[in-house]
Enzyme design. Structure first.
Site: not given
Length: 548
Positions: A180, A402, A426, A473
């Site tokens: 967060h 990934e 990942d 990305c």
């Protein structure tokens, strides 16, 4: 780990949660029903307060706080609290035990789920404080100057109403790139460092300087050091503003620069930053934290918003990446000993064909063409996904790289699809067996690791042979030096957070393709991430001139 770039400095404010644990074995007098009603009323009040804060904050904070409000009234937790009270446990202790157990389960899951543990602990403490008449620790009101907020971790309610006028930077002991704190800091444009051991030992009120790019946190820095850092940041921002236009190297080799977008609200920032399109449109925001899947109309509206924001640019939509660290409440969740290696991404998509059909049909109805699947491991999976897309009229089909098996056999996958996009976060997690959300192993998540660069190179070479695009990305694309290296490895497009576009555009434009290729070769020739970075930068002199 620096998770939000920039330099922030000011007096430290150390946030410590001081709601004590209710005593073990605490009981109540009176009727069980009355005690349960008291607990339920407190949970409802806290949920309402969180939602109200979200409405006041707006934007991304609103979505985060509404999700947290749903946790406060989670049916499973409510049942557990009521059950404990039926056994004679006082309401505060019942809330403590139920929420602590759930928090510990999340923390042990790692990744996205692990980073939600702080949210659950925050709800627990707020409810206990309400039940026992205590006050939750708060943040300074109308501070004399922006301060550096230091904490073990931060929950959404702590930061939702903060602004850049109040806080100069965030520093937390826990968290990762998807915590967060990281999300909110990037949204606010405030520097942030997470996974910083011992941060809460910083004395309150001392001067602190935070570098959200490098991850450096300096206590009581010399005034000259602060002036130098701020001056460099200001000069860098001015220099970057002079570089405009499409992404390309100094000798004109095109490298389109695209944006990673998590929901339609982020599209304006991508357009303003000069993105040439969207390289990763994450669709999970439509599906998470809800008990029913989104309607076809809701999906079409969201997809069209992205397409309309870039009418002349490419918009690549990633299909639902559910499961593991992104559970979907409207689908059964299997009990898995290692969720990161379980049924997630395309595997879960295939198990629930009705969800897949609804999303692919909505994408076709919205006019999308470029669609890619997450977590593809084999050519067989790539062929199956491509067939499902083409049956619905989606013509530009790709897959995420990934998983190491996909990188090693990228040529076979490219025989089935039109493009590939490398998710470095990942790919590093699986290549190094290092949870991407765990600060203790963050050094293995360093995208400069030569072994990771080898996997990128293998994929890019296979794409070049097939005559098909190969993008990146992951967060690696946001590093100007690494962006040059990726271009030198043969990557054809780079996609990143909008805030990183200016620096990457300038870094590429300051070097020829030959320099980028030399930097890539030098980096791959080293045995450590630090050496790879240093050797690459030696071949990229324009970075120093740009103060990047």
């Amino acid at each position: 780990m620096g998770v939000s770039p920039g330099i922030g400095h000011g007096p430290s404010y150390v946030l410590t949660v001081s709601v004590p644990e209710p005593p073990e074995g605490a009981t109540y007098t009176g009727e069980a029903e009355q005690e349960k009603e008291r607990a339920m009323a407190a949970l409802t009040q806290v949920a309402g307060e969180l939602e109200a804060r979200g409405n006041q904050a707006g934007g991304e904070a609103e979505e985060v706080l509404k999700a947290q409000a749903l946790m406060a009234e989670d049916p499973g937790l409510v049942v557990k609290v009521r059950s404990l009270i039926d056994r004679g446990t006082a309401a505060p202790r019942a809330v403590f035990e139920a929420f602590t157990k759930y928090r510990d389960v999340l923390a042990g899951s790692g990744g996205y789920l692990g980073e939600r543990a702080a949210d659950v602990g925050d709800i627990r403490d707020r409810v206990i404080a309400l039940l026992t008449g205590q006050a939750m620790p708060g943040l300074p009101v109308a501070p004399e100057e922006p301060y550096v907020l230091v904490a073990r971790d931060l929950a959404p309610a702590d930061t939702a109403l903060l602004s850049k006028d109040d806080v100069a930077a965030f520093v937390t002991e826990e968290g990762g790139p998807t915590s967060h704190t990281a999300i909110m800091a990037r949204s606010m444009g405030v520097p942030a460092v997470v996974a910083c051991p011992g941060a809460t030992g910083i004395p309150p009120g001392v001067r602190v300087m935070v570098d959200g790019t490098s991850g450096d946190v300096r206590v009581q820095p010399a005034e000259s050091d602060v002036a130098d850092a701020v001056g460099a940041a200001t000069a860098r921002k001015a220099a970057l503003a002079t570089w405009t236009g499409p992404g390309a190297t100094a000798d004109g080799h095109p490298v389109p620069l695209l944006a990673n977008v998590g929901d339609p609200a982020e599209l304006d920032a991508a357009v303003a930053a000069g993105a040439e399109g969207v390289g990763l449109f994450r669709t999970e925001f439509l599906f998470l934290d809800r008990t029913e899947p989104p309607s076809a109309e809701e999906q079409v509206r969201a997809y069209r918003a992205a397409l309309e924001a870039f009418p002349g640019g490419k918009v690549v939509v990633r299909t639902l990446d559910g499961g593991a660290d992104k559970p979907l409440a409207f689908l059964p969740t299997p009990a898995e000993p290692n969720p990161a290696l379980g049924e997630r991404g395309l595997r879960r998509f295939a198990r629930f064909p009705e969800v897949m059909d609804a999303q692919l049909s909505a994408l076709a109805a919205a006019g999308a063409s470029s669609v890619m699947a997450p977590m593809v491991a084999t050519a067989e999976e790539a062929a199956w996904f491509a067939g499902q897309c083409r049956d619905r009229g989606l013509t530009d089909v790709g897959v995420m790289i990934e998983i190491p098996s996909a990188a090693l056999r990228a040529g076979e996958l490219l025989a089935e699809v039109d493009f590939v996009s490398i998710g470095t976060n990942d790919l590093a997690q699986y290549a190094f067996a290092a949870d991407r959300g765990l600060g203790a192993v963050s050094r293995l998540q360093d995208p400069w690791q030569p072994a990771l660069l080898d996997l990128v190179a293998t994929t890019a070479i296979a794409a070049a042979r097939a005559g098909k695009p190969c993008g990146v990305c992951g967060e690696a694309a946001a590093d100007p030096a690494l962006a040059c290296v990726l271009a030198g490895l043969g990557v054809t497009t780079l996609s990143m957070a909008p805030s990183a576009l200016a620096a990457v555009r300038a870094g590429l434009a300051a070097h020829t393709l030959e320099q980028c290729e030399a930097a890539a070769d030098a980096a791959r020739g080293r045995s450590s991430a630090a050496d790879a970075r240093a050797q690459a930068r030696a071949h990229l002199p324009g970075l120093a001139r740009l103060r990047l």
